[in-house]
Design an enzyme around this catalytic site. Structure first.
Site, PDB file in Angstrom:
ATOM      1  N   LYS A 142       0.858  -1.209   0.000  1.00 13.52           N
ATOM      2  CA  LYS A 142       0.000   0.000   0.000  1.00 13.52           C
ATOM      3  C   LYS A 142       0.890   1.255   0.000  1.00 13.52           C
ATOM      4  CE  LYS A 142      -3.598  -2.773   2.036  1.00 13.52           C
ATOM      5  NZ  LYS A 142      -4.795  -2.862   2.885  1.00 13.52           N
ATOM      6  N   GLU A 168      -9.795  -0.744  -1.671  1.00 10.28           N
ATOM      7  CA  GLU A 168      -9.456   0.657  -1.380  1.00 10.28           C
ATOM      8  C   GLU A 168      -9.518   1.494  -2.650  1.00 10.28           C
ATOM      9  OE1 GLU A 168      -5.753  -0.159   0.611  1.00 10.28           O
ATOM     10  OE2 GLU A 168      -6.875  -1.115   2.226  1.00 10.28           O
ATOM     11  N   GLY A 199      -7.397  -4.953   7.184  1.00 12.92           N
ATOM     12  CA  GLY A 199      -6.800  -3.998   8.115  1.00 12.92           C
ATOM     13  C   GLY A 199      -7.550  -3.892   9.440  1.00 12.92           C
ATOM     14  N   SER A 212      -6.426  -9.318   6.959  1.00 16.29           N
ATOM     15  CA  SER A 212      -5.868  -9.619   8.281  1.00 16.29           C
ATOM     16  C   SER A 212      -5.217 -10.997   8.379  1.00 16.29           C
ATOM     17  CB  SER A 212      -6.935  -9.446   9.369  1.00 16.29           C
ATOM     18  OG  SER A 212      -7.391  -8.110   9.383  1.00 16.29           O
TER      19      SER A 212
HETATM   20  P1  PGA Z   1      -4.462  -6.567   5.552  1.00 15.34           P
HETATM   21  O1  PGA Z   1      -4.718  -6.059   4.034  1.00 15.34           O
HETATM   22  O2  PGA Z   1      -3.661  -7.823   5.437  1.00 15.34           O
HETATM   23  O3  PGA Z   1      -3.705  -5.444   6.210  1.00 15.34           O
HETATM   24  O4  PGA Z   1      -5.796  -6.788   6.144  1.00 15.34           O
HETATM   25  C1  PGA Z   1      -4.992  -6.958   3.022  1.00 15.34           C
HETATM   26  C2  PGA Z   1      -5.130  -6.208   1.724  1.00 15.34           C
HETATM   27  O5  PGA Z   1      -5.722  -5.120   1.735  1.00 15.34           O
HETATM   28  O6  PGA Z   1      -4.675  -6.665   0.659  1.00 15.34           O
END
Ligand code: PGA
Length: 253
Positions: free
Chosen positions: A11, A100, A176, A216
């Site tokens: 990200k 996102e 997240g 997560s």
């Molecule tokens: P995360 O994100 O592992 O922090 O939950 C996963 C993703 O958005 O690809």
């Protein structure tokens, strides 16, 4: 056997120095600890792609992904990056349709269809993300919602094009948040996705597509989630920013 893949989506994180440090650590750990049968993919921000590429290019099971691309070949699109630019610096995969991007940048199934076409036209591999919100799940519409995302952005492809794809199922409520889908919820959705792919492209093609789970995922839960028979790896956000955690997830098959 389907390809086992763990992709790290960094990200909007890491300065140049931090990115190089993380890549060097990950490269060393993967080289020495992770089976050649697992492909690790790093998806740093655009500005770090070139320098990350130089640190991983001699390791066959580490690939490089962009987190997005533009849908046009070139032109007056200030601030944007084309697929041919990505290809020219050694990028092999492009993450498309992350929730996102859908939420903050208003990417629609229709726009993603155009991006998928551009990525495939340059012979790069889309990692196509799908997934429902908590509201949709609670309403019981999650299977239809996810299948519709796939239909609208991917089902115009021919068999040869479709066979190249990687799909990532990421329930939005698990991204997240520290709240993962249970291994049963992940397997159930992955099986539904595979059945949907088979309904259009046949069982043989559907059985060959790697479907990754994201949301997560961490070294403590990856083994259980990856044990699902339709779960072929993970798309990792937060835990991909730590070399030990990311490597341990790569070892969770
Ligand atoms: P995360 O994100 O592992 O922090 O939950 C996963 C993703 O958005 O690809």
């Amino acid at each position: 056997m389907r390809k086992r893949i763990v992709a790290g989506n960094w990200k909007m994180n890491k300065t140049m120095e931090e990115a190089q440090w993380l890549t060097s650590e990950v490269a060393n750990m993967i080289r020495t600890e992770v089976s050649q049968e697992v492909t690790a993919i790093l998806a740093p921000p655009f500005v770090h792609l070139s320098s990350v590429q130089k640190l991983i290019n001699d390791i066959p099971n580490i690939k490089l992904a962009a987190q997005n691309c533009h849908q046009e070949d070139a032109g007056a699109y200030t601030g944007e990056i084309s697929v041919s630019m990505l290809k020219s610096i050694g990028v092999s995969h492009v993450i498309l349709g992350h929730s996102e991007r859908r939420e903050y940048f208003k990417e629609t199934n229709e726009l993603l269809k155009a991006k998928v076409d551009k990525v495939l036209a340059q012979e790069l591999i889309p990692i196509f993300c799908c997934g429902e919100s908590l509201e949709t799940r609670e309403a019981g519409d999650h299977f239809d919602f996810v299948c519709n995302q796939l239909t609208e952005s991917l089902f115009h492809l021919n068999e040869a094009q479709f066979s190249k794809l990687v799909i990532a199922y990421e329930p939005i409520w698990a991204i997240g948040t520290g709240k993962t889908a249970s291994s049963e919820q992940a397997q159930e959705m992955h099986a539904a996705i595979r059945a949907h792919l088979a309904s259009k492209y046949g069982t043989e093609i559907a059985e060959g597509i790697s479907i990754l789970y994201g949301g997560s995922c961490n070294p403590g839960n990856a083994k259980e989630i990856f044990a699902g028979k339709d779960v072929d790896g993970g798309l990792i956000g937060g835990a991909s920013l730590k070399s030990r955690d990311f490597t341990d997830i790569c070892k969770s098959f």
